[in-house]
Write an enzyme that holds these catalytic residues in place. Structure first.
Site, PDB file in Angstrom:
ATOM      1  CE  LYS A 302      -3.573  -2.074   2.992  1.00 15.04           C
ATOM      2  NZ  LYS A 302      -4.743  -2.015   2.111  1.00 15.04           N
ATOM      3  CD  GLU A 374      -5.353  -8.478   3.538  1.00 16.48           C
ATOM      4  OE1 GLU A 374      -6.127  -8.039   4.401  1.00 16.48           O
ATOM      5  OE2 GLU A 374      -5.048  -7.843   2.513  1.00 16.48           O
ATOM      6  NE  ARG A 376     -10.791 -10.604  -1.673  1.00 15.82           N
ATOM      7  CZ  ARG A 376     -11.252  -9.721  -2.552  1.00 15.82           C
ATOM      8  NH1 ARG A 376     -11.673 -10.122  -3.733  1.00 15.82           N
ATOM      9  NH2 ARG A 376     -11.274  -8.429  -2.251  1.00 15.82           N
TER      10      ARG A 376
END
Length: 534
Positions: A302, A374, A376
């Protein structure tokens, strides 16, 4: 999980209570603001406060707060005036959530002893809950015990802390002596239990990520369960338990989704199972929580600004854990198991890559397309495990997608479900508890976007409809009942409402505790509607 604030109920006249503060409501009326009914003040005191309302420029707007010291005829050190919104001198039918917000705003930041007046018997629960939710302050890491970054996280986690703002020691909920007293104490005790659960959830979300990795989360759950068992005695002993799968057990059990997300971190993943098993349970509910203790995005890292609140990416697991302990504390006759899927998503040398193919707990393979999607993956493994015990329903709760925030903002959670009846039941639980959720579809035409040329599934679809395709991915792992129909399942995406940029009403800046109340209310609905199940 028990907090430092004690909640009690009293029918003594509010002016006679020698508390540090007395919280009273102010309505916004067509003819100007005034005191909300139920204050119990003598005429001289009420007249003084009406003049103070005008002098302070208060309008009665929801959540507006003003303080008046040394009111004649009032034993409290100060009167806190909090806006209830539209009403009149005779109005008693205020919206319960507005009452929670108003009372929470009046209580938040106050120390010492506080009394709050109830306008009407039907609002006792809302007043008590608002007071309990407002009696919270974020804990600061103590300057007297600096964190040693080189020490193991468990040692750092024992650092002394102090509240960053005042918290009441006692809150007295004041009711009129003439009102029926049936179940007053039970209503206030329920509010106290909810307040403790929400506060613990907030504490977990607000904990600095260097102090809360997967193992530290597990340690915290064990400590809270131990304390709950000690406080509840025989009623809870052996019925509230914690089991944990470490990285070796996860590998042995085939939990490729959780292991893949956590393999880039030096702090290995965990899957904690927190179970409440009452005798003669009327239903069995599985709560599955996403517990990414910090989300860097992995190799698909990110931007720096996107990581500032990523300590909150375990808010789903925090809500599930807090709800389970609260349910045990309320002694609800429903079996509940919270599955806490805990991992840290980091870009270490062993981190999974885009293009990797992972084998999940159910044996299917999944192609990884974006390591920043990540949540899920850990949820899918945990949902599979939950299904192996054949619960009556499954609810997963997660800070899952940025698309949820773009679609519904930072106050409203997304709700997805296969079965309309169960979706409506979850939505009703949220509505009754004062939490905002909005139903979203699971469009079958988007399902092909999860096809993969090299695996059974791709774990992410196209850019558009990302919140919906994440739900579709999770649905793939929902188990079926003996008759071949899917177990009722709902997915709550709480990416927006789990964390607040600023304080408002009973909500502090930081973790909000969103979801705890909805999950508890949902389980209460099963306890109330399945009385004959054995």
């Amino acid at each position: 999980m028990t907090r430092s604030t004690t909640l009690v109920v009293s029918d003594q006249p509010s002016p006679s209570l020698a508390t540090d503060a007395l919280v009273l409501g102010v309505y916004a009326g067509d003819q100007g603001p005034g005191l909300v009914a139920g204050h119990g003040l003598p005429r001289r005191s009420a007249s003084h406060l009406v003049q103070a309302i005008a002098a302070l420029g208060l309008t009665g707007a929801l959540g507006e707060v003003g303080c008046v010291p040394l009111t004649p005829g009032v034993a409290a050190g100060q009167v806190v005036l909090t806006g209830f919104g539209s009403g009149s001198a005779r109005t008693t039918a205020y919206d319960p959530e507005s009452v929670r917000r108003a009372i929470g705003a009046g209580v938040r930041g106050r120390g010492g002893t506080v009394a709050v007046a109830v306008p009407h018997p039907g609002l006792l629960g809302a007043v008590a809950e608002g007071a309990a939710f407002g009696a919270y302050a974020v804990s600061k890491v103590s300057d007297r015990a600096p964190v040693d970054e080189s020490a193991p996280a468990a040692s750092a986690g024992s650092t002394a802390s102090a509240a960053s703002a005042a918290v009441p020691t006692t809150i007295t909920v004041v009711v009129d002596a003439s009102w029926p007293d049936a179940d007053r104490a039970a209503v206030v005790e329920r509010a106290a239990a909810l307040g403790d659960g929400v506060a613990w959830c907030r504490d977990l979300v607000n904990r600095p990520p260097n102090l809360l990795g997967p193992q530290e989360f597990v340690d915290e759950v064990r400590d809270v369960v131990r304390d709950a068992v000690a406080a509840g005695g025989a009623r809870i002993a052996d019925r509230l338990t914690v089991d944990v799968l470490d990285e070796r057990a996860l590998a042995h059990g085939g939990f490729g989704g959780i292991l893949g997300v956590g393999q880039g971190s030096s702090r290995p993943p965990r899957l904690a199972t927190l179970s409440w098993r009452p005798p003669a349970a009327r239903a069995s509910i599985a709560l599955v929580g996403k517990g990414i203790t910090f989300d860097s995005g992995g190799l698909c890292i990110k931007p720096p600004a996107g990581m500032l609140t990523m300590k909150s990416d375990m808010a789903g697991a925090a809500a599930a854990a807090a709800a389970a302990v609260t349910i045990a504390r309320l002694d609800l006759a429903v079996a509940v198991t919270a599955y806490l899927a805990l991992a840290e998503n980091m870009p270490g040398a062993a981190a999974q890559r885009p293009g990797d193919v992972v084998t999940m707990r159910d044996g299917r393979t999944v192609e990884i397309l974006d390591t920043d999607a990540e949540g899920r993956m850990v949820l899918a493994d945990a949902i599979t495990l939950a299904g192996e015990l054949a619960p009556d329903a499954i609810v997963d709760i997660a800070t899952l997608t940025g698309a949820q925030v773009m679609s519904l903002g930072d106050r409203v959670a997304a709700l997805m479900a296969d079965e309309d009846q169960f979706r409506d039941r979850v939505r009703a639980a949220a509505r009754d508890s004062g939490e905002l959720v909005w139903p979203m579809p699971l469009p079958p035409e988007l399902r092909p976007s999860l096809d993969s040329p090299v695996a059974d599934l791709a774990h992410k679809a196209d850019r558009f409809g990302g919140m919906l395709t994440a739900g579709l991915f999770l649905r793939e792992f929902v188990p079926s009942r003996a008759d071949g129909t899917p177990v009722p399942w709902a997915h709550l995406d709480i990416a927006g409402p789990s964390y607040a940029a600023g304080a408002d009403g009973y909500i502090p800046r930081g973790g909000t505790g969103f979801g705890v109340r909805t999950l508890v209310a949902l389980v209460e609905s099963y306890a109330a509607t399945n009385p004959d199940r054995r």
